[in-house]
Write a protein that holds these residues in place. Sequence first.
Motif, PDB file in Angstrom:
ATOM      1  N   SER A  97      34.712  63.285  30.387  1.00 24.88           N
ATOM      2  CA  SER A  97      35.481  62.073  30.463  1.00 24.88           C
ATOM      3  C   SER A  97      36.156  61.714  29.203  1.00 24.88           C
ATOM      4  O   SER A  97      35.598  62.067  28.137  1.00 24.88           O
ATOM      5  CB  SER A  97      34.557  61.051  31.120  1.00 24.88           C
ATOM      6  OG  SER A  97      33.474  60.853  30.113  1.00 24.88           O
ATOM      7  N   GLY A 116      35.840  58.664  28.256  1.00 27.68           N
ATOM      8  CA  GLY A 116      34.948  57.788  27.476  1.00 27.68           C
ATOM      9  C   GLY A 116      35.700  56.617  27.344  1.00 27.68           C
ATOM     10  O   GLY A 116      36.678  56.049  27.302  1.00 27.68           O
ATOM     11  N   VAL A 164      20.379  63.244  34.318  1.00 29.92           N
ATOM     12  CA  VAL A 164      21.514  63.334  33.280  1.00 29.92           C
ATOM     13  C   VAL A 164      20.675  63.663  32.178  1.00 29.92           C
ATOM     14  O   VAL A 164      19.267  63.587  31.886  1.00 29.92           O
ATOM     15  CB  VAL A 164      22.167  61.931  33.073  1.00 29.92           C
ATOM     16  CG1 VAL A 164      23.161  61.642  34.224  1.00 29.92           C
ATOM     17  CG2 VAL A 164      21.190  60.658  32.552  1.00 29.92           C
ATOM     18  N   LEU A 201      31.762  56.468  25.055  1.00 31.14           N
ATOM     19  CA  LEU A 201      30.768  56.926  25.949  1.00 31.14           C
ATOM     20  C   LEU A 201      31.311  58.276  26.558  1.00 31.14           C
ATOM     21  O   LEU A 201      32.416  58.223  27.119  1.00 31.14           O
ATOM     22  CB  LEU A 201      30.361  56.208  26.904  1.00 31.14           C
ATOM     23  CG  LEU A 201      29.129  56.764  27.746  1.00 31.14           C
ATOM     24  CD1 LEU A 201      27.831  56.706  27.113  1.00 31.14           C
ATOM     25  CD2 LEU A 201      28.948  55.519  29.026  1.00 31.14           C
ATOM     26  N   ARG A 202      30.653  59.342  26.331  1.00 30.99           N
ATOM     27  CA  ARG A 202      31.287  60.750  27.009  1.00 30.99           C
ATOM     28  C   ARG A 202      30.309  61.301  27.802  1.00 30.99           C
ATOM     29  O   ARG A 202      29.167  61.071  27.634  1.00 30.99           O
ATOM     30  CB  ARG A 202      31.455  61.635  25.498  1.00 30.99           C
ATOM     31  CG  ARG A 202      32.079  61.298  24.503  1.00 30.99           C
ATOM     32  CD  ARG A 202      33.739  61.295  24.709  1.00 30.99           C
ATOM     33  NE  ARG A 202      34.702  61.177  23.550  1.00 30.99           N
ATOM     34  CZ  ARG A 202      35.891  61.163  23.593  1.00 30.99           C
ATOM     35  NH1 ARG A 202      36.599  61.253  24.699  1.00 30.99           N
ATOM     36  NH2 ARG A 202      36.803  60.920  22.584  1.00 30.99           N
ATOM     37  N   LYS A 203      30.792  62.155  28.429  1.00 32.44           N
ATOM     38  CA  LYS A 203      30.103  62.637  29.688  1.00 32.44           C
ATOM     39  C   LYS A 203      30.817  63.907  30.107  1.00 32.44           C
ATOM     40  O   LYS A 203      31.994  64.248  30.117  1.00 32.44           O
ATOM     41  CB  LYS A 203      30.239  61.953  31.043  1.00 32.44           C
ATOM     42  CG  LYS A 203      29.014  62.465  32.245  1.00 32.44           C
ATOM     43  CD  LYS A 203      29.131  61.295  33.238  1.00 32.44           C
ATOM     44  CE  LYS A 203      28.417  62.038  34.599  1.00 32.44           C
ATOM     45  NZ  LYS A 203      28.753  61.171  35.511  1.00 32.44           N
ATOM     46  N   SER A 209      26.495  66.888  33.381  1.00 37.71           N
ATOM     47  CA  SER A 209      25.802  65.610  33.473  1.00 37.71           C
ATOM     48  C   SER A 209      25.138  65.176  32.184  1.00 37.71           C
ATOM     49  O   SER A 209      24.013  64.662  32.071  1.00 37.71           O
ATOM     50  CB  SER A 209      24.775  65.661  34.608  1.00 37.71           C
ATOM     51  OG  SER A 209      25.292  65.727  35.759  1.00 37.71           O
ATOM     52  N   ARG A 210      25.727  65.716  31.112  1.00 42.71           N
ATOM     53  CA  ARG A 210      25.007  65.136  29.862  1.00 42.71           C
ATOM     54  C   ARG A 210      25.994  64.104  29.182  1.00 42.71           C
ATOM     55  O   ARG A 210      27.293  64.003  29.434  1.00 42.71           O
ATOM     56  CB  ARG A 210      25.267  66.348  28.838  1.00 42.71           C
ATOM     57  CG  ARG A 210      24.705  65.823  27.409  1.00 42.71           C
ATOM     58  CD  ARG A 210      24.669  67.155  26.353  1.00 42.71           C
ATOM     59  NE  ARG A 210      24.185  66.561  25.194  1.00 42.71           N
ATOM     60  CZ  ARG A 210      25.072  66.215  23.938  1.00 42.71           C
ATOM     61  NH1 ARG A 210      26.364  66.359  24.515  1.00 42.71           N
ATOM     62  NH2 ARG A 210      24.622  65.621  23.032  1.00 42.71           N
ATOM     63  N   ILE A 211      25.430  62.946  28.638  1.00 45.56           N
ATOM     64  CA  ILE A 211      26.153  61.631  28.164  1.00 45.56           C
ATOM     65  C   ILE A 211      25.548  61.586  26.936  1.00 45.56           C
ATOM     66  O   ILE A 211      24.476  61.731  26.452  1.00 45.56           O
ATOM     67  CB  ILE A 211      25.870  60.580  29.075  1.00 45.56           C
ATOM     68  CG1 ILE A 211      24.510  60.357  29.166  1.00 45.56           C
ATOM     69  CG2 ILE A 211      26.373  60.566  30.474  1.00 45.56           C
ATOM     70  CD1 ILE A 211      24.070  58.758  29.707  1.00 45.56           C
ATOM     71  N   TRP A 212      26.619  61.317  26.107  1.00 51.62           N
ATOM     72  CA  TRP A 212      26.304  60.868  24.562  1.00 51.62           C
ATOM     73  C   TRP A 212      27.460  59.623  24.085  1.00 51.62           C
ATOM     74  O   TRP A 212      28.427  59.539  24.584  1.00 51.62           O
ATOM     75  CB  TRP A 212      26.101  61.868  23.704  1.00 51.62           C
ATOM     76  CG  TRP A 212      27.471  62.564  23.267  1.00 51.62           C
ATOM     77  CD1 TRP A 212      28.378  62.337  22.144  1.00 51.62           C
ATOM     78  CD2 TRP A 212      28.392  63.587  23.980  1.00 51.62           C
ATOM     79  NE1 TRP A 212      29.551  63.176  22.033  1.00 51.62           N
ATOM     80  CE2 TRP A 212      29.469  64.011  23.176  1.00 51.62           C
ATOM     81  CE3 TRP A 212      28.255  64.082  25.246  1.00 51.62           C
ATOM     82  CZ2 TRP A 212      30.255  64.556  23.855  1.00 51.62           C
ATOM     83  CZ3 TRP A 212      29.093  64.910  25.976  1.00 51.62           C
ATOM     84  CH2 TRP A 212      30.112  65.363  24.986  1.00 51.62           C
TER      85      TRP A 212
END
Length: 249
Positions: free
Chosen positions: A16, A18, A34, A57-59, A63-66
């Motif tokens: 995404s 973000g 996630v 916010l990245r995804k 299904s990993r977010i950071w």
Amino acid sequence: VDTGEDKEMADKKGGSKGKAVFPGDVIDLKENYVRIGKGVVQRGKRNCLVATRFGLLRKTSGSRIWVDNYQKRYIASKGDWVVGVIVEKHSDNYRIDIGEDQPARLPSLSFEGATKRNKPNLEIGTLMYCVVVSANKHMETELSCVSPYVKKEWVTGEGLFGPLEKGYAFDCSLRLARSLMNPACKVLSCLGALLKFEVAVGLNGKVWVHSESELETILISNSILNSEFLSKQDVEKMVQILIKRVSVR
């Protein structure tokens, strides 16, 4: 929630764009599962995640977010691949500088196939490629050279982690280092199509490069550093221009 670190970055197709988040912002989740990355922690309920730093916010599709930002100081996290230098040598461990306030600890038996009688004898100043197995602000960071992917004993010199011989090491931004870990990294794919070289990327902002000549090593290093703020099209053009200049010489 899985707190294991992943090595992939969001790109135009896989992640995404973000949105901006601030420390303390609650992150709304639609998924039940996630993987947590940098700048995100779990609080209270299972699906309650909170941002711990400012950034985007990245995804990813995995299904990993950071939280993506321009952080300058490296803070070790479990699962990070790092490049460091041995600064102390003891009978049962080594102390390695990976850019934190205190050196990290590498047990002398944390090598594939190492035993008390058969273990590496490394000297101070040796450049090492390791993985973080324990990271806590109340304890010293612990490293390992045992890989779950490449099962080669340390005596063969063919393992994923271990001492980095010859080559050239340089510093880069943490964000660039993380982008280089992406399998679809444009600058590395362009260079790999034209040159033969080895590269070890540390998420602590250190990169090691080894190629067939010093000139090619310098070219690869400069290409990596110049690619940070370029588009994919510009990266490809930049690499081609540098290759032509070298071939002319």
